[in-house]
Design a protein around this motif. Structure first.
Motif, PDB file in Angstrom:
ATOM      1  N   UNK A  46       5.318 -27.652  28.756  1.00  0.00           N
ATOM      2  CA  UNK A  46       6.633 -28.219  28.454  1.00  0.00           C
ATOM      3  C   UNK A  46       6.616 -29.170  27.269  1.00  0.00           C
ATOM      4  N   UNK A  47       5.431 -29.540  26.803  1.00  0.00           N
ATOM      5  CA  UNK A  47       5.369 -30.467  25.676  1.00  0.00           C
ATOM      6  C   UNK A  47       5.391 -31.917  26.146  1.00  0.00           C
ATOM      7  N   UNK A  48       5.110 -32.816  25.227  1.00  0.00           N
ATOM      8  CA  UNK A  48       5.055 -34.242  25.548  1.00  0.00           C
ATOM      9  C   UNK A  48       6.345 -34.899  25.050  1.00  0.00           C
ATOM     10  N   UNK A  49       7.062 -35.552  25.962  1.00  0.00           N
ATOM     11  CA  UNK A  49       8.300 -36.220  25.546  1.00  0.00           C
ATOM     12  C   UNK A  49       7.949 -37.440  24.704  1.00  0.00           C
ATOM     13  N   UNK A  50       8.282 -37.349  23.440  1.00  0.00           N
ATOM     14  CA  UNK A  50       7.820 -38.343  22.475  1.00  0.00           C
ATOM     15  C   UNK A  50       9.004 -39.020  21.792  1.00  0.00           C
ATOM     16  N   UNK A  51       8.944 -40.325  21.713  1.00  0.00           N
ATOM     17  CA  UNK A  51      10.012 -41.042  21.005  1.00  0.00           C
ATOM     18  C   UNK A  51       9.418 -41.709  19.767  1.00  0.00           C
ATOM     19  N   UNK A  52      10.086 -41.515  18.640  1.00  0.00           N
ATOM     20  CA  UNK A  52       9.706 -42.221  17.425  1.00  0.00           C
ATOM     21  C   UNK A  52      10.520 -43.502  17.394  1.00  0.00           C
ATOM     22  N   UNK A  53       9.848 -44.640  17.506  1.00  0.00           N
ATOM     23  CA  UNK A  53      10.579 -45.907  17.581  1.00  0.00           C
ATOM     24  C   UNK A  53      10.194 -46.796  16.413  1.00  0.00           C
ATOM     25  N   UNK A  54      11.112 -47.635  16.025  1.00  0.00           N
ATOM     26  CA  UNK A  54      10.836 -48.572  14.934  1.00  0.00           C
ATOM     27  C   UNK A  54      12.154 -49.137  14.455  1.00  0.00           C
ATOM     28  N   UNK A  55      12.081 -50.268  13.770  1.00  0.00           N
ATOM     29  CA  UNK A  55      13.325 -50.840  13.254  1.00  0.00           C
ATOM     30  C   UNK A  55      13.862 -49.920  12.145  1.00  0.00           C
ATOM     31  N   UNK A  56      15.096 -50.120  11.681  1.00  0.00           N
ATOM     32  CA  UNK A  56      15.652 -49.234  10.657  1.00  0.00           C
ATOM     33  C   UNK A  56      14.821 -49.260   9.373  1.00  0.00           C
ATOM     34  N   UNK A  57      14.789 -48.102   8.727  1.00  0.00           N
ATOM     35  CA  UNK A  57      14.222 -47.991   7.383  1.00  0.00           C
ATOM     36  C   UNK A  57      12.695 -48.024   7.281  1.00  0.00           C
ATOM     37  N   UNK A  58      12.015 -47.962   8.413  1.00  0.00           N
ATOM     38  CA  UNK A  58      10.544 -47.965   8.342  1.00  0.00           C
ATOM     39  C   UNK A  58      10.006 -46.575   8.020  1.00  0.00           C
ATOM     40  N   UNK A  59      10.876 -45.543   8.162  1.00  0.00           N
ATOM     41  CA  UNK A  59      10.435 -44.184   7.828  1.00  0.00           C
ATOM     42  C   UNK A  59      10.363 -43.244   9.028  1.00  0.00           C
ATOM     43  N   UNK A  60      11.142 -43.536  10.073  1.00  0.00           N
ATOM     44  CA  UNK A  60      11.105 -42.702  11.282  1.00  0.00           C
ATOM     45  C   UNK A  60      11.590 -41.279  11.001  1.00  0.00           C
ATOM     46  N   UNK A  61      12.735 -41.187  10.310  1.00  0.00           N
ATOM     47  CA  UNK A  61      13.274 -39.845  10.023  1.00  0.00           C
ATOM     48  C   UNK A  61      12.332 -39.087   9.094  1.00  0.00           C
ATOM     49  N   UNK A  62      11.742 -39.803   8.146  1.00  0.00           N
ATOM     50  CA  UNK A  62      10.824 -39.151   7.221  1.00  0.00           C
ATOM     51  C   UNK A  62       9.617 -38.604   7.991  1.00  0.00           C
ATOM     52  N   UNK A  63       9.152 -39.375   8.967  1.00  0.00           N
ATOM     53  CA  UNK A  63       8.021 -38.928   9.790  1.00  0.00           C
ATOM     54  C   UNK A  63       8.410 -37.703  10.616  1.00  0.00           C
ATOM     55  N   UNK A  64       9.614 -37.788  11.186  1.00  0.00           N
ATOM     56  CA  UNK A  64      10.111 -36.660  11.990  1.00  0.00           C
ATOM     57  C   UNK A  64      10.147 -35.392  11.125  1.00  0.00           C
ATOM     58  N   UNK A  65      10.632 -35.545   9.912  1.00  0.00           N
ATOM     59  CA  UNK A  65      10.726 -34.380   9.024  1.00  0.00           C
ATOM     60  C   UNK A  65       9.351 -33.860   8.643  1.00  0.00           C
ATOM     61  N   UNK A  66       8.415 -34.775   8.439  1.00  0.00           N
ATOM     62  CA  UNK A  66       7.049 -34.344   8.122  1.00  0.00           C
ATOM     63  C   UNK A  66       6.488 -33.525   9.284  1.00  0.00           C
ATOM     64  N   UNK A  67       6.703 -34.029  10.510  1.00  0.00           N
ATOM     65  CA  UNK A  67       6.175 -33.323  11.681  1.00  0.00           C
ATOM     66  C   UNK A  67       6.919 -32.014  11.918  1.00  0.00           C
ATOM     67  N   UNK A  68       8.206 -32.050  11.733  1.00  0.00           N
ATOM     68  CA  UNK A  68       8.993 -30.843  12.028  1.00  0.00           C
ATOM     69  C   UNK A  68       8.928 -29.836  10.885  1.00  0.00           C
ATOM     70  N   UNK A  69       8.496 -30.288   9.740  1.00  0.00           N
ATOM     71  CA  UNK A  69       8.318 -29.363   8.631  1.00  0.00           C
ATOM     72  C   UNK A  69       9.583 -29.070   7.847  1.00  0.00           C
ATOM     73  N   UNK A  70      10.681 -29.656   8.227  1.00  0.00           N
ATOM     74  CA  UNK A  70      11.886 -29.475   7.420  1.00  0.00           C
ATOM     75  C   UNK A  70      12.863 -30.626   7.674  1.00  0.00           C
ATOM     76  N   UNK A  71      13.881 -30.722   6.820  1.00  0.00           N
ATOM     77  CA  UNK A  71      14.797 -31.848   6.917  1.00  0.00           C
ATOM     78  C   UNK A  71      15.783 -31.674   8.055  1.00  0.00           C
TER      79      UNK A  71
END
Ligand code: GDP
Length: 456
Positions: free
Chosen positions: A220-245
């Motif tokens: 089922x996969x590991x339920x993972x949350x990317x946490x951090x204050x705004x602008x630290x690069x969470x979405x950028x990390x998500x995109x890197x992991x997911x491979x697309x924007x």
């Protein structure tokens, strides 16, 4: 005796594709296919041996539908154990549906969900555990889960369960023989050796149960949350992991207001990622809804990826994130490593076992991060566990069997009659038989196979 129908269904995905496969199974499969299929050579399928194929075309009431290849499998050497013909035609949704209709017109019945695999089970091709693993194979999303499902499909788990069951059967047989035929020269049942055998069985089943959680992580996969204050690069990390924007990356703080979810397969593991709103103190009403959602989600996560901006000093919002990570498996990510360092990471080092320095924006891969995730979630250990139990049915029955064995040990311990012990051992065996499908009710079989897709 109930007549067993010949069934048919589309066994490939229902989408435009290179080829599609229409599978027909049952005693009349070859005769039915012969009504639909005409070979180029003029030869009939009924003249063909198993494991052979012919080029020809499929027809519906005299109308040529499409060129196709017919593969013949003769019972018992087929997936279902029955006669099977697979018609491979061009993969258009319309063509496939027409060939299937022609097969129905020729006398086949529509297969129910999982009916091919159910027949394989009923014909002794697979036991119930192996049949369930077919479903897991189809839905595997990571290398490790595929490997584990394959192992189960090939009988690794069944062999372990059967070994325990056979040992218990030997003991039950001895106990029964000794009780029923006192006049015969049957060796007395030794309490000690019986106790040892029961303990060994319990240990083996308990080990299998321990792997259940690992199995769920793989499946089922590991339920993972990317946490951090705004602008630290969470979405950028998500995109890197997911491979697309997927989420919008901007340099204005607080733009990812809701939760963006993505399931990403990182080789051995699947992460069910949630990129949450940046967590910070805010007076903006809408943003604060996002922040609260993020906090709730982080609290129930199986893994937290806590992102910090390595180019700026630690703030109170960062300290909140560190506090959130206290009770959850977490990796600290010191992001923006391409920029000059502005962060004193001493508090982070005290609080996290795994810290990864990276640049989500400029790094091409996240290998170091993936390594840290695997260590935190102990995924490395999962790979060696080749015989995972996967579903609740299997887990419950294994647990029930362990309970009966524990009771049998206890009954021996307090010195009750061996009859009582025998009953409990037989109960433990019964649960294991239900697990492998040797003795199982029709309702359970129907329930198991209904979770399958049609065509499998
Ligand atoms: P979020 O609010 O935490 O989701 O942050 P974003 O992913 O939206 O990123 C905020 C800003 O930081 C954007 O302008 C990104 O391009 C930038 N950014 C993200 N990661 C890095 C990095 O590793 N290095 C640098 N220099 N900028 C980054």
């Amino acid at each position: 005796m109930e007549r067993i129908s010949t069934i048919a269904a589309i066994s490939s995905a229902q989408a435009s594709a290179g080829i599609s496969v229409i599978r027909i199974s049952g005693s009349e499969a070859i005769m039915i296919a012969d009504k639909v299929f005409q070979s180029k050579s003029g030869k009939h399928l009924s003249e063909m041996k198993g494991y052979t194929c012919m080029l020809g075309a499929a027809y519906d009431c005299g109308d040529r539908i499409d060129e196709c290849i017919a593969t013949v499998f003769r019972e018992p050497h087929s997936y279902t154990g029955e006669n099977v013909v697979e018609l491979s035609c061009h993969g258009g949704v319309y063509i496939t549906a027409r060939v299937l209709r022609a097969v129905y017109n020729a006398g086949a019945e529509a297969a129910q969900a999982g009916e091919f695999t159910k027949r394989a089970f009923l014909n002794g091709k697979l036991d119930l555990i192996e049949a369930e693993s077919v479903m897991d194979l189809i839905s595997s999303r990571s290398k490790a889960s595929l490997r584990a499902a394959l192992q189960v499909k090939e009988g690794a788990l069944s062999r372990r369960i059967n070994a325990v069951k056979d040992n218990l059967l030997d003991r039950a047989a001895h106990l029964n023989a000794w009780a029923d035929y006192p006049e015969e020269d049957i060796p007395a049942v030794e309490d000690n050796s019986l106790r040892e055998a029961l303990k060994t069985a319990k240990t083996e089943l308990t080990d299998i149960l321990h792997d259940y959680d690992n199995g769920r992580v793989l499946k089922d996969g590991i339920d993972t949350v990317i946490a951090g204050k705004p602008n630290v690069g969470k979405s950028t990390l998500m995109n890197l992991l997911a491979g697309y924007d997927k989420s919008i990356v901007t340099s204005i703080a607080g733009t990812t207001r809701d939760i963006v979810e993505e399931s990403v397969s990182l080789g051995d593991i699947v992460l069910n990622l949630s990129d949450t709103a940046g967590i910070r103190e805010t007076k903006d009403e809408i943003e604060s809804i996002g922040v609260n959602k993020a906090k709730t989600r982080a609290g129930s996560a199986a893994l937290l990826l806590c992102v910090f901006d390595a180019s700026s000093p630690l703030s109170d919002d960062d300290r909140d994130i560190i506090a959130m990570a206290k009770d959850v498996p977490a990796v600290a990510i010191l992001n923006k490593s391409d920029l000059p360092r502005g962060l004193d990471d001493s508090i982070i080092r005290e609080s996290f076992n795994e810290i990864v320095s990276m640049s989500a924006k400029f790094d091409d891969s996240a290998e170091t991060l993936i390594g840290a995730i695997k260590r935190v979630c102990a995924v490395g250990d999962i790979n060696s566990a080749s015989t995972l139990i996967y579903n609740e049915r299997q887990r419950t029955l294994t647990q029930k069997s362990v309970n009966s064995i524990s009771e049998a040990i206890e009954t021996l311990h307090i010195g009750l009659t061996l009859d009582a012990v025998t009953v409990l051992i037989e109960e433990a065996i019964e649960y294991l038989c239900e697990l492998t499908g040797e003795s199982v009710t029709d309702e359970v079989i129907d329930k198991v196979f209904h979770q399958f897709c049609v065509g499998k």
